[in-house]
Design a protein around this motif. Structure first.
Motif, PDB file in Angstrom:
ATOM      1  N   GLN A  60       0.936  -1.060   0.102  1.00  0.00           N
ATOM      2  CA  GLN A  60       0.154   0.087  -0.074  1.00  0.00           C
ATOM      3  C   GLN A  60       0.865   1.180   0.059  1.00  0.00           C
ATOM      4  OE1 GLN A  60      -2.941  -0.494  -0.666  1.00  0.00           O
ATOM      5  NE2 GLN A  60      -4.475   0.801   0.231  1.00  0.00           N
ATOM      6  N   ILE A  61       1.788   1.289   0.582  1.00  0.00           N
ATOM      7  CA  ILE A  61       2.884   2.425   0.788  1.00  0.00           C
ATOM      8  C   ILE A  61       3.325   2.554  -0.894  1.00  0.00           C
ATOM      9  CG2 ILE A  61       5.471   3.026   1.261  1.00  0.00           C
ATOM     10  CD1 ILE A  61       4.221   3.412   3.564  1.00  0.00           C
ATOM     11  N   LYS A  62       3.807   1.332  -1.631  1.00  0.00           N
ATOM     12  CA  LYS A  62       4.150   1.624  -2.804  1.00  0.00           C
ATOM     13  C   LYS A  62       2.973   2.210  -3.814  1.00  0.00           C
ATOM     14  CE  LYS A  62       6.176  -0.806  -6.672  1.00  0.00           C
ATOM     15  NZ  LYS A  62       6.572  -2.284  -7.046  1.00  0.00           N
ATOM     16  N   PHE A  63       1.803   1.598  -3.583  1.00  0.00           N
ATOM     17  CA  PHE A  63       0.507   2.014  -4.361  1.00  0.00           C
ATOM     18  C   PHE A  63       0.180   3.390  -4.290  1.00  0.00           C
ATOM     19  CE2 PHE A  63      -4.073   2.549  -5.361  1.00  0.00           C
ATOM     20  CZ  PHE A  63      -4.237   2.091  -6.465  1.00  0.00           C
ATOM     21  N   PHE A  64       0.157   3.935  -3.030  1.00  0.00           N
ATOM     22  CA  PHE A  64      -0.165   5.520  -2.679  1.00  0.00           C
ATOM     23  C   PHE A  64       1.038   6.445  -2.644  1.00  0.00           C
ATOM     24  CE2 PHE A  64      -4.226   3.659  -1.427  1.00  0.00           C
ATOM     25  CZ  PHE A  64      -5.083   4.719  -2.020  1.00  0.00           C
ATOM     26  N   PRO A  86       9.846   3.168   6.810  1.00  0.00           N
ATOM     27  CA  PRO A  86      10.619   2.233   6.224  1.00  0.00           C
ATOM     28  C   PRO A  86      11.411   1.221   7.167  1.00  0.00           C
ATOM     29  CG  PRO A  86      11.774   4.089   6.195  1.00  0.00           C
ATOM     30  CD  PRO A  86      10.349   4.289   6.614  1.00  0.00           C
ATOM     31  N   THR A  87      11.899   0.217   6.594  1.00  0.00           N
ATOM     32  CA  THR A  87      12.565  -0.775   7.471  1.00  0.00           C
ATOM     33  C   THR A  87      13.947  -1.056   7.054  1.00  0.00           C
ATOM     34  OG1 THR A  87      12.435  -3.153   8.389  1.00  0.00           O
ATOM     35  CG2 THR A  87      11.646  -2.849   5.987  1.00  0.00           C
ATOM     36  N   PHE A  88      14.737  -2.027   7.629  1.00  0.00           N
ATOM     37  CA  PHE A  88      16.056  -2.155   7.174  1.00  0.00           C
ATOM     38  C   PHE A  88      16.326  -3.655   7.762  1.00  0.00           C
ATOM     39  CE2 PHE A  88      15.925  -0.872  11.436  1.00  0.00           C
ATOM     40  CZ  PHE A  88      16.651  -1.799  12.173  1.00  0.00           C
ATOM     41  N   ASP A  89      17.565  -4.083   7.018  1.00  0.00           N
ATOM     42  CA  ASP A  89      18.131  -5.449   7.193  1.00  0.00           C
ATOM     43  C   ASP A  89      18.948  -5.166   8.402  1.00  0.00           C
ATOM     44  OD1 ASP A  89      19.467  -7.914   7.243  1.00  0.00           O
ATOM     45  OD2 ASP A  89      19.607  -8.162   5.175  1.00  0.00           O
ATOM     46  N   VAL A  90      18.397  -6.114   9.769  1.00  0.00           N
ATOM     47  CA  VAL A  90      19.141  -6.087  10.933  1.00  0.00           C
ATOM     48  C   VAL A  90      20.567  -6.371  10.949  1.00  0.00           C
ATOM     49  CG1 VAL A  90      18.902  -6.526  13.264  1.00  0.00           C
ATOM     50  CG2 VAL A  90      17.081  -6.843  11.729  1.00  0.00           C
ATOM     51  N   ASN A  91      21.036  -7.178   9.873  1.00  0.00           N
ATOM     52  CA  ASN A  91      22.446  -7.573   9.443  1.00  0.00           C
ATOM     53  C   ASN A  91      23.194  -6.602   9.272  1.00  0.00           C
ATOM     54  OD1 ASN A  91      22.253 -10.676  10.035  1.00  0.00           O
ATOM     55  ND2 ASN A  91      20.617 -10.400   8.462  1.00  0.00           N
ATOM     56  N   PHE A  92      22.654  -5.250   8.539  1.00  0.00           N
ATOM     57  CA  PHE A  92      23.353  -4.327   8.301  1.00  0.00           C
ATOM     58  C   PHE A  92      23.111  -2.838   8.962  1.00  0.00           C
ATOM     59  CE2 PHE A  92      23.357  -7.515   4.863  1.00  0.00           C
ATOM     60  CZ  PHE A  92      24.808  -7.709   4.672  1.00  0.00           C
ATOM     61  N   PHE A  93      22.875  -3.197  10.347  1.00  0.00           N
ATOM     62  CA  PHE A  93      22.172  -2.349  11.289  1.00  0.00           C
ATOM     63  C   PHE A  93      23.001  -0.796  11.041  1.00  0.00           C
ATOM     64  CE2 PHE A  93      21.857   0.116  15.121  1.00  0.00           C
ATOM     65  CZ  PHE A  93      20.476   0.170  15.319  1.00  0.00           C
ATOM     66  N   GLY A  94      24.394  -0.807  11.006  1.00  0.00           N
ATOM     67  CA  GLY A  94      25.067   0.092  10.683  1.00  0.00           C
ATOM     68  C   GLY A  94      24.928   1.120   9.512  1.00  0.00           C
ATOM     69  N   GLU A  95      24.501   0.450   8.497  1.00  0.00           N
ATOM     70  CA  GLU A  95      24.330   1.187   7.326  1.00  0.00           C
ATOM     71  C   GLU A  95      22.928   1.561   7.058  1.00  0.00           C
ATOM     72  OE1 GLU A  95      25.162  -1.765   4.131  1.00  0.00           O
ATOM     73  OE2 GLU A  95      26.877  -2.423   4.912  1.00  0.00           O
ATOM     74  N   ALA A  96      21.860   1.288   7.997  1.00  0.00           N
ATOM     75  CA  ALA A  96      20.606   1.918   7.969  1.00  0.00           C
ATOM     76  C   ALA A  96      20.504   3.222   8.483  1.00  0.00           C
ATOM     77  CB  ALA A  96      19.788   1.253   8.807  1.00  0.00           C
ATOM     78  N   SER A  97      19.671   4.230   7.525  1.00  0.00           N
ATOM     79  CA  SER A  97      19.460   5.501   7.925  1.00  0.00           C
ATOM     80  C   SER A  97      18.799   5.771   9.436  1.00  0.00           C
ATOM     81  CB  SER A  97      18.846   6.238   6.849  1.00  0.00           C
ATOM     82  OG  SER A  97      17.475   5.849   6.829  1.00  0.00           O
ATOM     83  N   SER A  98      18.857   6.861   9.876  1.00  0.00           N
ATOM     84  CA  SER A  98      17.818   7.283  11.197  1.00  0.00           C
ATOM     85  C   SER A  98      16.598   7.116  10.841  1.00  0.00           C
ATOM     86  CB  SER A  98      18.291   8.622  11.712  1.00  0.00           C
ATOM     87  OG  SER A  98      18.024   9.569  10.665  1.00  0.00           O
ATOM     88  N   ASN A  99      16.036   7.611   9.716  1.00  0.00           N
ATOM     89  CA  ASN A  99      14.546   7.307   9.175  1.00  0.00           C
ATOM     90  C   ASN A  99      14.196   5.887   9.178  1.00  0.00           C
ATOM     91  OD1 ASN A  99      12.326   8.382   8.254  1.00  0.00           O
ATOM     92  ND2 ASN A  99      12.777   7.728   6.277  1.00  0.00           N
ATOM     93  N   GLN A 100      15.250   4.972   8.744  1.00  0.00           N
ATOM     94  CA  GLN A 100      14.846   3.493   8.864  1.00  0.00           C
ATOM     95  C   GLN A 100      14.637   3.184  10.191  1.00  0.00           C
ATOM     96  OE1 GLN A 100      18.101   2.724   5.900  1.00  0.00           O
ATOM     97  NE2 GLN A 100      16.522   1.715   4.756  1.00  0.00           N
ATOM     98  N   LYS A 101      15.512   3.545  10.821  1.00  0.00           N
ATOM     99  CA  LYS A 101      15.641   2.891  12.317  1.00  0.00           C
ATOM    100  C   LYS A 101      14.890   3.379  13.241  1.00  0.00           C
ATOM    101  CE  LYS A 101      20.774   2.402  12.445  1.00  0.00           C
ATOM    102  NZ  LYS A 101      22.029   2.821  12.966  1.00  0.00           N
TER     103      LYS A 101
END
Length: 562
Positions: A211-215, A239-254
């Motif tokens: 639904q995020i993508k649709f709208f 938005p979400t993120f891959d926990v295995n790459f926690f350090g690469e996630a943005s503050s918005n994703q976290k």
């Protein structure tokens, strides 16, 4: 003919020659010995590898995290750290080239700098695989050392990332369950079991993402809750993120919008306002209020999306989602009574969850008249989605409040009476009418056979500079099923959906148009997992028991607020 002088000098030259020969021999021998030692060290390194395999540091042992069915969500696996003693490295530059081929993610510049360092010890790779260790051991590079360690692995990647959190390089929890349950995870080898069902979690996240993508929306949050025991079966933030790459996630994703985000929820709060009105006895269901014109409180004006064409009773005000009617009802309730119920529903305190990322609600602690008025239709108090979910669950669960929980255990479930059973039954009938009545705003949430009841919400989003963002909605739907005997609740909030005229032939981005359809799809997919079967045989009879005659007379009013 040799002179006496030559005979005298000869022994001196011999001595000098012998001395030079001696030092040359020592130099050559030292080089040979060094090479011999390094060659000899190769089998010793292989032997050390076998010894290190049994040397796992106790401090790094960390318990698993599993879902309610035992499915693995976080675990620790053996790994190797790679270091170098630069003074033991022969031909540093050539060795750096060799290592670069084996670990291409490490730049040649970095490896050369490390191997040519004057330090006694340098780190090459914090976490590496056994396969890479074998390749390095067989490469002939000298001065490389290995030590056994552990690394945290999250086999499901993005799933429930905001709940799990992560650990730092020293194995200390940084966020989520990993942080709040850090001591238990480090000291107890028994798994920490969550109330989450990863199958339901996957469905929730997948449908919200669609639904995020649709709208073309900005962000979202979702919750699936067992209303009878408070267990959170799924909770999502996008938005979400891959926990295995926690350090690469943005503050918005976290950012965990489900527990840490605070929102003026809009019309979903009308369920709470109506329940308080009925339960307190301040208002009767059949009482009518003038909802045909705007209200003014000082310099504040209260409007509806569409004004109702005649005065409406309490039931009609909720089904038609009238801001004006809700405000008039709140006036009758009064600030003191309203605040008392909000306190009982724990909407005025920080939720008790084993997460670092849990926010306190935002509101005027003095609870003046204006706050009381605006709170009736979901403004003037900003709460997190998990707070909204637990408050509405109380209304549907025979009026008993249960603190939401994330950890699966055998602790006694504490139930706090907030509303009477009679109030709860009335509210369930009203919630069903929101989905089935011709004027109801939640018709798109109606999953056939599952008796969904709930409420839409469409709130304007407050900007950082004050005031409201232009054309920016928080679209939501919260509903329970089966509403005749509620077991589970689903909440979906979608932030800043964009109009999709080409796809839908209209520009609405309301809760009824954006969030309600997602809730329907989620319920249809998770119900079989939860062993909730669609009601077909007795559906008309059950539907009749949920009808309120006061809503089904010959005169109809038009929807006020979508």
């Amino acid at each position: 003919m040799w002179s006496n002088e030559n005979f005298i000098l000869a022994p001196l030259e011999v001595k000098r020659a012998r001395k030079r020969l001696f030092f040359s021999f020592l130099f050559i021998f030292s080089i040979f010995f060094s090479i011999f030692f390094q060659v000899l060290s190769f089998p010793l390194q292989e032997k050390n590898k076998l010894l290190l395999a049994n040397q796992i540091t106790n401090g790094l042992n960390r318990a698993n995290i599993v879902d309610r069915n035992g499915s693995l969500m976080a675990t620790s696996i053996p790994a190797w750290s790679i270091s170098a003693h630069p003074h033991e490295v022969l031909e540093p530059r050539q060795s750096a080239i060799t290592l670069h081929k084996l670990m291409p993610e490490k730049s040649l510049e970095f490896l050369t700098k490390q191997l040519e360092s004057n330090s006694k010890y340098v780190e090459i790779d914090r976490v590496s695989s056994p396969r890479r260790i074998d390749l390095i051991l067989n490469s002939g590079v000298t001065g490389i050392h290995f030590s056994k360690t552990q690394t945290r692995l999250y086999p499901k990647g993005n799933l429930a990332s905001h709940i799990l959190g992560n650990v730092n390089r020293d194995g200390i929890g940084l966020a989520g369950i990993e942080h709040e349950m850090d001591d238990k995870l480090k000291s107890n080898l028994n798994s920490v079991q969550l109330t989450i069902d990863t199958n339901i979690q996957y469905i929730l996240e997948t449908e919200i993402k669609k639904q995020i993508k649709f709208f073309e929306a900005k962000s979202a949050a979702g919750i699936v809750l067992n209303v009878t025991n408070g267990e959170i079966l799924a909770i999502s933030s996008y938005p979400t993120f891959d926990v295995n790459f926690f350090g690469e996630a943005s503050s918005n994703q976290k950012f965990n919008r489900a527990t840490f985000g605070n929102y003026d929820m809009g019309s979903t709060f009308k369920l709470i306002n109506t329940a308080i009105a009925i339960d307190s006895g301040k208002v009767k269901l059949e009482e009518k209020f003038n909802t045909t014109k705007p209200l003014k409180f000082g310099r504040h004006r209260i409007d509806d999306f569409r004004y109702l064409d005649k005065p409406a009773n309490v039931a009609e005000i909720l089904v038609n989602s009238s801001n004006i009617g809700s405000a008039l009802i709140a006036e009758r309730i009064g600030p003191e009574t309203q605040k008392h119920y909000f306190d009982l529903l724990e909407l005025t305190k920080k939720p008790d969850l084993p997460l670092l990322e849990v926010s306190k609600p935002i509101f005027n602690s003095k609870w003046p008249r204006l706050t009381s008025i605006t709170a009736s239709y979901g403004y003037g108090i900003a709460v997190s989605p998990i707070q909204l979910a637990s408050a509405i669950s109380c209304i549907f669960n025979d009026g008993k409040f249960i603190t939401p929980k994330l950890i699966k255990n055998k602790n006694e479930i504490i139930k706090k009476r907030v509303f009477s059973k009679k109030t709860s039954l009335t509210m369930r009938k009203l919630a069903r009418a929101v989905v089935t009545h011709p004027d109801g705003s939640g018709k798109k949430a109606n999953a056939y056979g599952y008796l969904v009841g709930g409420k839409t919400g469409t709130a304007e989003i407050i900007s950082n500079s004050g005031g409201f963002k232009k054309n920016a909605n928080l679209s939501s739907f919260i509903g329970a099923f089966p509403i005749n005997a509620p077991k589970f609740l689903v909440l979906v909030l979608i932030e800043e959906p964009k109009p999709q005229f080409q796809k839908l032939k209209h520009n609405y981005t309301t809760g009824g148009q954006v969030a309600a359809p997602v809730v329907r799809k989620i319920i249809q997919k998770i119900a079989p997992i939860l062993n909730v079967h669609p009601i077909v045989k007795n559906l008309p009879k059950i539907e009749q028991t949920l009808k309120l005659d006061i809503l089904y007379d010959n005169s109809k009013v038009k929807n006020a607020s979508l």
